[in-house]
Design an enzyme around this catalytic site. Structure first.
Site, PDB file in Angstrom:
ATOM      1  CB  CYS A 160      61.953  32.354  -0.356  1.00  0.00           C
ATOM      2  SG  CYS A 160      60.384  31.469  -0.634  1.00  0.00           S
ATOM      3  CG  ASN A 161      58.842  37.630  -2.449  1.00  0.00           C
ATOM      4  OD1 ASN A 161      58.720  38.790  -2.103  1.00  0.00           O
ATOM      5  ND2 ASN A 161      59.668  37.268  -3.433  1.00  0.00           N
ATOM      6  CB  THR A 162      56.159  31.757  -0.597  1.00  0.00           C
ATOM      7  OG1 THR A 162      55.972  32.178  -1.942  1.00  0.00           O
ATOM      8  CG2 THR A 162      54.894  31.062  -0.111  1.00  0.00           C
ATOM      9  CB  ALA A 163      60.262  31.588   3.007  1.00  0.00           C
ATOM     10  CB  CYS A 180      57.698  34.707  -7.087  1.00  0.00           C
ATOM     11  SG  CYS A 180      58.522  33.095  -7.167  1.00  0.00           S
ATOM     12  CB  THR A 204      53.760  31.668  -5.057  1.00  0.00           C
ATOM     13  OG1 THR A 204      53.763  32.080  -3.680  1.00  0.00           O
ATOM     14  CG2 THR A 204      55.178  31.620  -5.589  1.00  0.00           C
ATOM     15  CG  ASP A 258      56.352  24.424  -2.954  1.00  0.00           C
ATOM     16  OD1 ASP A 258      55.261  25.000  -2.788  1.00  0.00           O
ATOM     17  OD2 ASP A 258      57.163  24.715  -3.860  1.00  0.00           O
ATOM     18  NE  ARG A 259      59.481  27.870   0.089  1.00  0.00           N
ATOM     19  CZ  ARG A 259      60.201  27.092  -0.715  1.00  0.00           C
ATOM     20  NH1 ARG A 259      60.525  25.848  -0.345  1.00  0.00           N
ATOM     21  NH2 ARG A 259      60.593  27.502  -1.914  1.00  0.00           N
ATOM     22  CB  THR A 260      53.217  27.721  -3.008  1.00  0.00           C
ATOM     23  OG1 THR A 260      53.898  28.975  -3.151  1.00  0.00           O
ATOM     24  CG2 THR A 260      51.858  27.815  -3.674  1.00  0.00           C
ATOM     25  CE  LYS A 300      59.613  28.124  -6.739  1.00  0.00           C
ATOM     26  NZ  LYS A 300      60.884  28.148  -5.963  1.00  0.00           N
TER      27      LYS A 300
END
Length: 492
Positions: free
Chosen positions: A334-337, A451, A378, A299-301, A420
């Site tokens: 995936c924005n966080t990635a 997200c 996120t 999980d990136r967050t 999710k």
């Protein structure tokens, strides 16, 4: 800043090498290998190439060149061999087999290495050495004759192609190559040469000015036939020289690589958007996609805001697999990635299309300056400041939720009944609309659904009125999909 980072779309070999696919049959392949080696040795040191010769066990039919021969096993054998040369970083592949050139187009669109076209090399040779040539005799297999391979390269308005009579074809040409005392059984003198000489005489009586061996086995005995006065060209030698001098690149269909599983539903959503944004009238008009669906990427967050495992290696590994599968670009829905993209891009030869840069650039083009961008994302994306940096590069201001509001956003995404977890319903949509309204009250002119799960609740350019102001929402996966389609179309 462009949404494309990296070195471009063409893959470069690590060293100057060409591969030869042997085994189709082995005697003629060895002849081409020998002639390539001899020609390469005469090249200036700076232009010398490494020659990779490989053949695997391949059982040909007794008469592989028969008119109705079955070529499926040959196709798969050649495909596997080309892929192995790709792994060995060859720059091009030689395929010394006229039968295999009847399905060259089928192969080339599915592999990343250029297969040097034998018929094109022969035609260039004739155009250069014999520009006034019109009547060309051809000694080839019954299978190649049926497939009209030579007619494809020597059109009737420029050349008159001549072939042996049916009787001579079977009694002389096919027997000289496939017979019990033929070239494929190691017999390259005596009766074999007599049979081919008779076939050549048949072509000369028809008016042939020159004779082309359309079987690599026939080209092996070119010197013996030339010694008897036959105006025959050693097509193996022509091909060998063409392969060594080859400097082209593969012309293949554009392929989008997708790092999937981050999250899984967003991946499916992105692929659907690519398909919907592609102008197509039939299946074949759509763009090639290869997806590395790996929901086990950490999980990136959790990594960015807590002490979760680092997903860098997992994301990089997914990108490398896409690179190895000949993707021309990589999309990560995936924005966080994208907080990890800068760490890996320099180590890839394929550009990652930066969804965040594309989205902020879209805002600048559509809404101009000044424009305050609201971001719902996120906690990891916000903590990484990747969207802040993208906005700053274009001189735009970013508005993010207050801490208590951000907790509500995280519940919409990660909650027990969040997106999710597989929930897409009116309650989540209303909660998202509330957060959009709060950002608008903070001055946001437009809101990015930062997200990739959030666009599952609403669509690109939906707009909401807040205190008399219309606030549109933007879907980065939609913008990314459109950009990928645009790049594919531009690549032809």
């Amino acid at each position: 800043m462009s949404g494309i980072s990296g070195s471009g779309y063409q893959h470069s070999p690590r060293y100057n090498a060409v591969g030869i696919i042997g085994g189709l049959g082995s005697v003629a392949s060895a002849d081409v290998f020998f002639k390539m080696t001899r020609f390469a040795a005469a090249m200036p040191p700076a232009r010398r190439v490494e020659i990779l010769f490989d053949q695997k066990p391949f059982k040909e039919a007794d008469i592989a060149g028969a008119e109705n021969a079955y070529t499926n096993a040959r196709k798969l054998y050649v495909f596997d061999m080309v892929r192995q040369f790709e792994e060995r970083c060859a720059a091009a592949v030689a395929l010394p087999c006229f039968i295999s050139h009847t399905f060259l187009d089928e192969l080339q669109v599915e592999v990343g290495l250029p297969i040097v076209d034998m018929l094109a090399a022969i035609r260039r040779h004739l155009e250069t050495r014999l520009p006034k040539l019109q009547r060309v005799g051809v000694l080839t297999s019954s299978y190649v004759r049926k497939k009209q391979l030579f007619q494809k390269y020597f059109p009737a308005d420029q050349y008159e192609l001549l072939f042996p009579s049916d009787a001579v074809q079977h009694a002389c040409v096919m027997r000289a190559v496939y017979g019990a005392q033929g070239i494929k059984h190691g017999c390259m003198s005596g009766n074999t040469i007599d049979l081919l000489y008779e076939a050549c005489q048949d072509l000369l009586r028809q008016g042939a000015q020159v004779i082309l061996p359309g079987m690599t086995e026939v080209a092996m005995v070119a010197d013996a036939l030339i010694a008897r006065g036959i105006p025959l060209i050693d097509t193996n030698q022509v091909y060998a020289e063409s392969v060594i001098a080859y400097e082209g690149v593969v012309a293949r269909q554009f392929k989008i690589g997708v790092v999937g599983g981050v999250g899984p539903a967003a991946t499916v959503d992105f692929i659907g958007k690519v398909i919907r944004n592609t102008p197509a009238e039939k299946d074949q008009d759509h763009i090639k996609l290869v997806v590395e669906q790996n929901p086990q990427i950490p999980d990136r967050t959790q990594n960015l805001v807590a002490d979760g495992p680092d997903p860098t290696v997992a994301i990089y590994a997914a990108c490398k697999r896409l690179e190895n599968d000949n993707a021309d670009i990589i999309a990560i829905p995936c924005n966080t990635a994208h907080a990890f993209v800068e760490r890996i891009q320099a180590h890839l030869s394929v550009p990652i299309i930066n969804m965040l840069d594309e989205t902020v650039g879209y805002v600048a083009r559509q809404y101009g300056q000044p424009c305050r961008i609201g971001l719902l994302a996120t906690a990891g994306t916000i903590a990484s400041t990747v969207y802040h940096e993208a906005a700053q590069r274009l001189g735009m201001q970013l508005v993010t939720p207050a801490p208590e509001q951000q907790e509500q956003v995280m519940q919409i995404i990660y909650g027990e009944h969040g997106v999710k977890a597989g929930f897409v319903n009116d309650d989540l949509r209303l909660a998202l609309i509330e957060q959009i309204g709060l950002l608008a009250q903070q001055g946001a002119d437009v809101v990015i659904l930062g997200c990739t799960e959030l666009p599952l609740l609403m669509h690109q350019n939906e707009a909401f009125e807040v205190n008399g102001k219309c606030v549109p929402v933007l879907d980065p996966t939609e913008i990314l999909a459109r950009r990928c389609v645009s790049l594919a179309q531009a690549a032809g």
